[in-house]
Design an enzyme around this catalytic site. Structure first.
Site, PDB file in Angstrom:
ATOM      1  CG  ASP A 107      -0.258  -0.032   2.469  1.00 55.96           C
ATOM      2  OD1 ASP A 107       0.811  -0.495   2.732  1.00 55.96           O
ATOM      3  OD2 ASP A 107      -0.919   0.821   3.287  1.00 55.96           O
ATOM      4  CD  GLU A 172       4.165   0.990   7.048  1.00 53.98           C
ATOM      5  OE1 GLU A 172       4.984   1.087   8.154  1.00 53.98           O
ATOM      6  OE2 GLU A 172       3.752   1.725   6.218  1.00 53.98           O
TER       7      GLU A 172
HETATM    8  N1  BES Z   1       8.791   3.287   5.205  1.00 60.84           N
HETATM    9  C1  BES Z   1       8.210   3.969   6.393  1.00 60.84           C
HETATM   10  C2  BES Z   1       8.896   3.919   7.645  1.00 60.84           C
HETATM   11  C3  BES Z   1      10.234   4.522   7.628  1.00 60.84           C
HETATM   12  C4  BES Z   1      10.191   5.972   7.302  1.00 60.84           C
HETATM   13  C5  BES Z   1      11.291   4.031   8.240  1.00 60.84           C
HETATM   14  C6  BES Z   1      11.340   6.672   7.588  1.00 60.84           C
HETATM   15  C7  BES Z   1      12.400   4.728   8.261  1.00 60.84           C
HETATM   16  C8  BES Z   1      12.475   5.992   7.818  1.00 60.84           C
HETATM   17  C9  BES Z   1       6.485   3.422   6.302  1.00 60.84           C
HETATM   18  O1  BES Z   1       6.099   2.982   5.327  1.00 60.84           O
HETATM   19  C10 BES Z   1       5.823   4.724   7.010  1.00 60.84           C
HETATM   20  O2  BES Z   1       5.888   5.800   6.565  1.00 60.84           O
HETATM   21  N2  BES Z   1       5.161   4.578   8.195  1.00 60.84           N
HETATM   22  C11 BES Z   1       4.169   5.424   8.829  1.00 60.84           C
HETATM   23  C12 BES Z   1       3.391   4.574   9.668  1.00 60.84           C
HETATM   24  C13 BES Z   1       2.193   5.225  10.272  1.00 60.84           C
HETATM   25  C14 BES Z   1       1.270   6.004   9.087  1.00 60.84           C
HETATM   26  C15 BES Z   1       1.309   4.607  11.054  1.00 60.84           C
HETATM   27  C16 BES Z   1       5.001   6.550   9.316  1.00 60.84           C
HETATM   28  O3  BES Z   1       6.129   6.572   9.918  1.00 60.84           O
HETATM   29  O4  BES Z   1       4.560   7.746   9.168  1.00 60.84           O
HETATM   30 ZN    ZN Z   2       5.090   5.275   4.408  1.00 65.42          ZN
END
Ligand code: BES
Ligand code: ZN
Length: 476
Positions: A107, A172
């Site tokens: 997603d 996710e």
């Molecule tokens: N890929 C990211 C997580 C990430 C971002 C890891 C930057 C390391 C560095 C992931 O897909 C993401 O964006 N997660 C969201 C989760 C939230 C919507 C619950 C986030 O971190 O905002």
């Molecule tokens: Zn993300």
């Protein structure tokens, strides 16, 4: 509930010989164009999980990956959830070999504002070695590196030195709540020694990294209501509380001018940085000037007394993600808006607890809310921060695999983003966790013109193939 399909016959647990492995790596490299075409095809599907208008597209993106697995001969199941489906795929079990689970998500975040994209978010386009599309780096391009390496491995008729399982989900970006609920029931199905995730970044261009920590997150929506409808600010200004002002004051009360969060109890559980950690991070090769330049600001700002990396990786923060009230159209409209709304979030570090934060936040808002308005706080989702073991055979294997594929020794870092399900993997599956980011911090994840460097996609595929080999060597 789901059924476990019969697994194909067991291959022998034996890492392939050095020579034939090099040949395999060469043959992988010769199939770059196919790998690129696959990514482009997947990126064309607008699998925006938060948008109910895209439900069918999300499903198509899920089917795309399920089909990719089944064509390569993995045992595949598509699991329905209360929301978007997820795919579980497995290579054959290997007797007395380790089991690795690759986790990723198909997603993507919404693409808006569309007018800021140079080419369409779902029309993948290459410019100067970068492939631009929503989801290019977060996470389709990154998780696909592992899918390609394993599918190629099987298609080449080689036996893998371990069992590799995949879990590719579609929620996710909206907090993984359905997966979290289902995880205990899936524990046996997903049992593994280590979960491998590529959904983060390298430290800098030319400087790959192994990430041993992520921040947690807690997201909220605050709505403030005043008069029953918008009012003329001349006739009524001074007589009623303006909801936009009330909301601004409530938001401003959360953080002071030094970047310190003002909610009582907020820092109580924060694990402080250790001196060796601070020293190691200060030796990393990035400067504040360069960092400011990549994000387009004149000066950086953050909590006083900490470096930029400390602030991003190991200190909790407060951010407003969206702010709406009153007249947004052209020209002047002198009103007292009836309504004001903010979406905001906190990044959390170990050992902060998102549920406890909600209680502290409620108490704080009750104390600071101005009179003459009604307010409502909605809790969206929360996940704690995570830390991974560094001294594991899996991390050693990753170091060697990355060094060979990226031609640079990886540095150990933490990162500031969140992957809501990771701590649940650690708790429920009791496994190690390996975060190997192939992206770059200027990949524009969640922003217009998201990209992934095509060369890093190819290097990621090579590193992934080498990883399976190195893990087998480390554990033999
Ligand atoms: N890929 C990211 C997580 C990430 C971002 C890891 C930057 C390391 C560095 C992931 O897909 C993401 O964006 N997660 C969201 C989760 C939230 C919507 C619950 C986030 O971190 O905002
Ligand atoms: Zn993300």
């Amino acid at each position: 509930s789901f059924t476990v399909p019969e697994t194909p016959e067991k291959p022998v647990n034996r890492p392939p010989s050095a020579d034939s492995f090099d040949q395999f790596l060469d043959s992988l490299a010769s199939r770059r164009e196919h790998h690129r075409e696959d990514l482009v095809e997947w990126l064309r599907i607008p699998s925006v999980s938060s948008d109910s208008g895209h439900v069918a597209d999300v499903r198509r993106a899920c089917e795309w990956v399920a089909q990719k697995f089944s064509r390569a001969g993995l045992a595949v199941q598509t699991l329905a959830t209360e929301g978007h489906p997820m795919v579980v795929a497995k290579t054959p079990p290997v007797e007395s070999g380790p089991v690795v689970l690759v986790y990723g998500h198909y997603d993507v975040q919404p693409a808006e504002p569309l007018e800021d994209w140079i080419t369409g978010p779902f029309d993948p386009t290459e410019r100067d070695g970068d492939l631009f599309a929503r989801g290019a780096t977060d996470d389709k391009g990154q998780v696909l590196t592992h899918i390609q390496s394993v599918c190629e491995w099987l298609s080449a008729g080689r036996s893998l030195p371990m069992q590799i399982k995949f879990l590719v989900e579609g929620e996710e970006e909206v907090g993984s709540e359905n997966l979290e609920r289902m995880l205990p029931d899936l524990a046996e199905e997903l049992a593994c020694d280590c979960v491998v995730i590529s959904d983060s970044s390298q430290y800098a261009d030319g400087q790959p990294a192994i990430t041993y920590g992520l921040r947690g997150i807690a997201t909220y929506e605050l709505t403030v209501r005043g008069p029953s409808q918008d009012l003329h600010s001349g006739s009524f200004g001074g007589a009623v509380m303006n909801p936009a002002i009330a909301l601004s004051k409530m938001l401003a009360s959360m953080i002071d001018e030094n970047g310190v969060i003002q909610i009582p109890g907020f820092y109580d559980r924060v694990v402080p940085l250790t001196d060796p950690q601070r020293k190691a991070w200060r030796e990393l090769p990035q400067t504040d000037e360069a960092f400011a330049k990549t994000v387009g600001v004149e000066r950086l700002f953050g909590e006083q007394g900490y470096t930029t990396d400390e602030r991003r990786w190991a200190r909790p923060t407060f951010d407003i993600n969206g702010l709406t009230s009153g007249h947004q159209g052209e020209g002047v409209k002198t009103i007292i808006p009836a309504l004001a709304n903010a979406k905001f979030s906190f990044r959390l570090v170990p050992d902060q607890d998102p549920k406890e934060l909600t209680e502290q936040l409620m108490a704080h808002l009750q104390a600071v809310a101005p009179i003459g308005i009604n307010w409502k706080l909605e809790v969206d989702h929360g996940a704690p921060g995570m830390l991974a073991q560094i001294e594991t055979p899996f991390a050693k294997a990753a170091e060697l695999a990355i060094e060979a594929a990226f031609e640079a020794k990886p540095v150990l870092i933490r990162e500031g983003g969140s992957i809501p399900i990771v701590t649940r993997f650690q708790e429920v599956l009791g496994c190690d966790c390996l975060l190997l980011g192939w992206g770059l911090s200027d990949d524009n994840a969640h922003s217009p013109n998201e990209k992934f460097r095509v060369e890093d996609y190819y290097r990621g595929i090579q590193a992934s193939a080498r990883l399976w080999n190195e893990i087998a060597t480390q554990l033999s």
